[in-house]
Design a protein around this motif. Structure first.
Motif, PDB file in Angstrom:
ATOM      1  N   MET A   1     -24.239 -15.427  -7.939  1.00  0.00           N
ATOM      2  CA  MET A   1     -22.930 -15.854  -7.468  1.00  0.00           C
ATOM      3  C   MET A   1     -22.427 -14.895  -6.404  1.00  0.00           C
ATOM      4  N   GLU A   2     -21.455 -15.370  -5.619  1.00  0.00           N
ATOM      5  CA  GLU A   2     -20.837 -14.536  -4.605  1.00  0.00           C
ATOM      6  C   GLU A   2     -19.487 -14.015  -5.098  1.00  0.00           C
ATOM      7  N   VAL A   3     -19.221 -12.761  -4.791  1.00  0.00           N
ATOM      8  CA  VAL A   3     -17.950 -12.140  -5.140  1.00  0.00           C
ATOM      9  C   VAL A   3     -17.375 -11.496  -3.881  1.00  0.00           C
ATOM     10  N   TYR A   4     -16.151 -11.847  -3.546  1.00  0.00           N
ATOM     11  CA  TYR A   4     -15.449 -11.265  -2.402  1.00  0.00           C
ATOM     12  C   TYR A   4     -14.426 -10.253  -2.919  1.00  0.00           C
ATOM     13  N   VAL A   5     -14.425  -9.077  -2.329  1.00  0.00           N
ATOM     14  CA  VAL A   5     -13.442  -8.044  -2.658  1.00  0.00           C
ATOM     15  C   VAL A   5     -12.571  -7.853  -1.428  1.00  0.00           C
ATOM     16  N   VAL A   6     -11.273  -8.115  -1.571  1.00  0.00           N
ATOM     17  CA  VAL A   6     -10.337  -8.124  -0.448  1.00  0.00           C
ATOM     18  C   VAL A   6      -9.280  -7.039  -0.651  1.00  0.00           C
ATOM     19  N   ARG A   7      -8.967  -6.315   0.421  1.00  0.00           N
ATOM     20  CA  ARG A   7      -7.865  -5.360   0.368  1.00  0.00           C
ATOM     21  C   ARG A   7      -6.581  -6.036   0.848  1.00  0.00           C
ATOM     22  N   HIS A   8      -5.463  -5.593   0.324  1.00  0.00           N
ATOM     23  CA  HIS A   8      -4.156  -6.130   0.721  1.00  0.00           C
ATOM     24  C   HIS A   8      -3.848  -5.851   2.194  1.00  0.00           C
ATOM     25  N   GLY A   9      -2.869  -6.569   2.740  1.00  0.00           N
ATOM     26  CA  GLY A   9      -2.420  -6.343   4.105  1.00  0.00           C
ATOM     27  C   GLY A   9      -1.621  -5.053   4.250  1.00  0.00           C
ATOM     28  N   GLN A  10      -1.231  -4.779   5.469  1.00  0.00           N
ATOM     29  CA  GLN A  10      -0.544  -3.532   5.811  1.00  0.00           C
ATOM     30  C   GLN A  10       0.829  -3.405   5.145  1.00  0.00           C
ATOM     31  N   THR A  11       1.171  -2.178   4.762  1.00  0.00           N
ATOM     32  CA  THR A  11       2.498  -1.845   4.267  1.00  0.00           C
ATOM     33  C   THR A  11       3.099  -0.752   5.150  1.00  0.00           C
ATOM     34  N   GLU A  12       4.374  -0.500   4.969  1.00  0.00           N
ATOM     35  CA  GLU A  12       5.044   0.563   5.728  1.00  0.00           C
ATOM     36  C   GLU A  12       4.433   1.927   5.399  1.00  0.00           C
ATOM     37  N   TRP A  13       4.027   2.116   4.154  1.00  0.00           N
ATOM     38  CA  TRP A  13       3.419   3.392   3.775  1.00  0.00           C
ATOM     39  C   TRP A  13       2.047   3.554   4.414  1.00  0.00           C
ATOM     40  N   ASN A  14       1.320   2.452   4.605  1.00  0.00           N
ATOM     41  CA  ASN A  14       0.069   2.534   5.369  1.00  0.00           C
ATOM     42  C   ASN A  14       0.339   3.053   6.772  1.00  0.00           C
ATOM     43  N   VAL A  15       1.379   2.520   7.401  1.00  0.00           N
ATOM     44  CA  VAL A  15       1.719   2.913   8.769  1.00  0.00           C
ATOM     45  C   VAL A  15       2.059   4.399   8.834  1.00  0.00           C
ATOM     46  N   LYS A  16       2.755   4.902   7.821  1.00  0.00           N
ATOM     47  CA  LYS A  16       3.200   6.296   7.810  1.00  0.00           C
ATOM     48  C   LYS A  16       2.146   7.259   7.273  1.00  0.00           C
ATOM     49  N   GLY A  17       1.022   6.730   6.789  1.00  0.00           N
ATOM     50  CA  GLY A  17      -0.025   7.598   6.251  1.00  0.00           C
ATOM     51  C   GLY A  17       0.294   8.149   4.882  1.00  0.00           C
ATOM     52  N   LEU A  18       1.117   7.433   4.106  1.00  0.00           N
ATOM     53  CA  LEU A  18       1.488   7.878   2.762  1.00  0.00           C
ATOM     54  C   LEU A  18       0.589   7.218   1.721  1.00  0.00           C
ATOM     55  N   LEU A  19       0.227   7.974   0.698  1.00  0.00           N
ATOM     56  CA  LEU A  19      -0.560   7.418  -0.392  1.00  0.00           C
ATOM     57  C   LEU A  19       0.360   6.593  -1.294  1.00  0.00           C
ATOM     58  N   GLN A  20      -0.045   5.359  -1.575  1.00  0.00           N
ATOM     59  CA  GLN A  20       0.783   4.454  -2.367  1.00  0.00           C
ATOM     60  C   GLN A  20       0.435   4.499  -3.846  1.00  0.00           C
ATOM     61  N   GLY A  21      -0.848   4.422  -4.146  1.00  0.00           N
ATOM     62  CA  GLY A  21      -1.270   4.451  -5.532  1.00  0.00           C
ATOM     63  C   GLY A  21      -0.581   3.397  -6.363  1.00  0.00           C
ATOM     64  N   SER A  22       0.066   3.834  -7.451  1.00  0.00           N
ATOM     65  CA  SER A  22       0.717   2.903  -8.364  1.00  0.00           C
ATOM     66  C   SER A  22       2.114   2.499  -7.899  1.00  0.00           C
ATOM     67  N   SER A  23       2.596   3.081  -6.791  1.00  0.00           N
ATOM     68  CA  SER A  23       3.911   2.697  -6.261  1.00  0.00           C
ATOM     69  C   SER A  23       3.854   1.270  -5.725  1.00  0.00           C
ATOM     70  N   ASP A  24       4.921   0.512  -5.954  1.00  0.00           N
ATOM     71  CA  ASP A  24       4.930  -0.902  -5.587  1.00  0.00           C
ATOM     72  C   ASP A  24       5.598  -1.065  -4.225  1.00  0.00           C
ATOM     73  N   VAL A  25       4.804  -1.205  -3.187  1.00  0.00           N
ATOM     74  CA  VAL A  25       5.282  -1.242  -1.804  1.00  0.00           C
ATOM     75  C   VAL A  25       4.951  -2.605  -1.196  1.00  0.00           C
ATOM     76  N   GLU A  26       5.924  -3.224  -0.540  1.00  0.00           N
ATOM     77  CA  GLU A  26       5.729  -4.568  -0.007  1.00  0.00           C
ATOM     78  C   GLU A  26       4.976  -4.559   1.326  1.00  0.00           C
ATOM     79  N   LEU A  27       4.446  -5.710   1.684  1.00  0.00           N
ATOM     80  CA  LEU A  27       3.802  -5.886   2.978  1.00  0.00           C
ATOM     81  C   LEU A  27       4.834  -5.826   4.108  1.00  0.00           C
ATOM     82  N   THR A  28       4.409  -5.292   5.235  1.00  0.00           N
ATOM     83  CA  THR A  28       5.217  -5.413   6.452  1.00  0.00           C
ATOM     84  C   THR A  28       5.049  -6.821   7.019  1.00  0.00           C
TER      85      THR A  28
END
Length: 205
Positions: A1-28
């Motif tokens: 079978m095929e399995v696709y692993v997808v990463r979420h879209g960009q967040t504000e913390w991605n833009v700022k270079g901050l580690l998000q981890g378990s913090s719940d941050v929305e998409l930009t």
């Protein structure tokens, strides 16, 4: 079978270079556009029978909902797919990490793990990610699509294909990028494509 692993879209913390981890941050807005583009691209590759499973964190859920909507299916939530917890490093600047934990930052850059309060180490991330993906792969009959996060995706895939965890043998996924794996049996995996984005679909594997 095929399995696709997808990463979420960009967040504000991605833009700022901050580690998000378990913090719940929305998409930009840009992250929502990335999720929509990836959803459109994957809808051209996958069937409506694809099972979509996501991390509970909102940045992953919103990305998964965009993909599931394009496929005409629903999302399932699995806590084991959440991002690695970074503990004391979540939400602080790279400069604050460097000044407060210089030795730990060097270890993290070299090995991908660090002795920081609340930091979830490789073995725990790998165990829950592999358990989740193997379990869902056993349950579904068609294609499986998992929406998760940069570090958890990397460590999970390393675990599935048997790559060592003592250094970065596999690069992170970009925002809203995906990897495709083939599973023949429990523990028998091949990584076919890595870090694919809509604009790279025409490139050779």
């Amino acid at each position: 079978m095929e399995v696709y692993v997808v990463r979420h879209g960009q967040t504000e913390w991605n833009v700022k270079g901050l580690l998000q981890g378990s913090s719940d941050v929305e998409l930009t807005d840009a992250g929502q556009a990335q999720a929509a583009a990836t959803a459109t691209a994957l809808a051209g590759l996958l069937e409506a029978t694809t099972t979509v499973v996501t991390s509970p964190l909102v940045r992953a859920r919103d990305t998964a909902d965009a993909i599931a909507g394009a496929l005409g299916t629903q999302t399932h939530v699995d806590e084991r797919l959440r991002e690695r917890a970074y503990g004391a490093w979540e939400g602080i600047t790279p400069e604050e990490r460097e000044s407060g934990w210089p030795e730990e930052v060097e270890a993290w850059r070299t090995y991908g793990s660090a002795d920081v309060p609340g930091f979830e180490h490789h073995d725990f991330v790998r165990a829950r990610m592999v358990e989740s993906i193997e379990e869902w792969a056993e349950r579904v009959t068609g294609t499986l699509l998992v929406v998760t996060h940069g570090s958890s995706a990397r460590v999970g895939m390393q675990g599935l294909v048997g790559l060592p965890l003592d250094h970065r043998t596999l690069g992170n996924l970009g925002n809203a990028a995906w990897s495709r794996l083939t599973r023949r049996a429990h523990g028998d995996w091949t990584l076919e494509r890595h870090n694919v984005m809509p604009e790279t679909l025409g490139e050779r594997p």
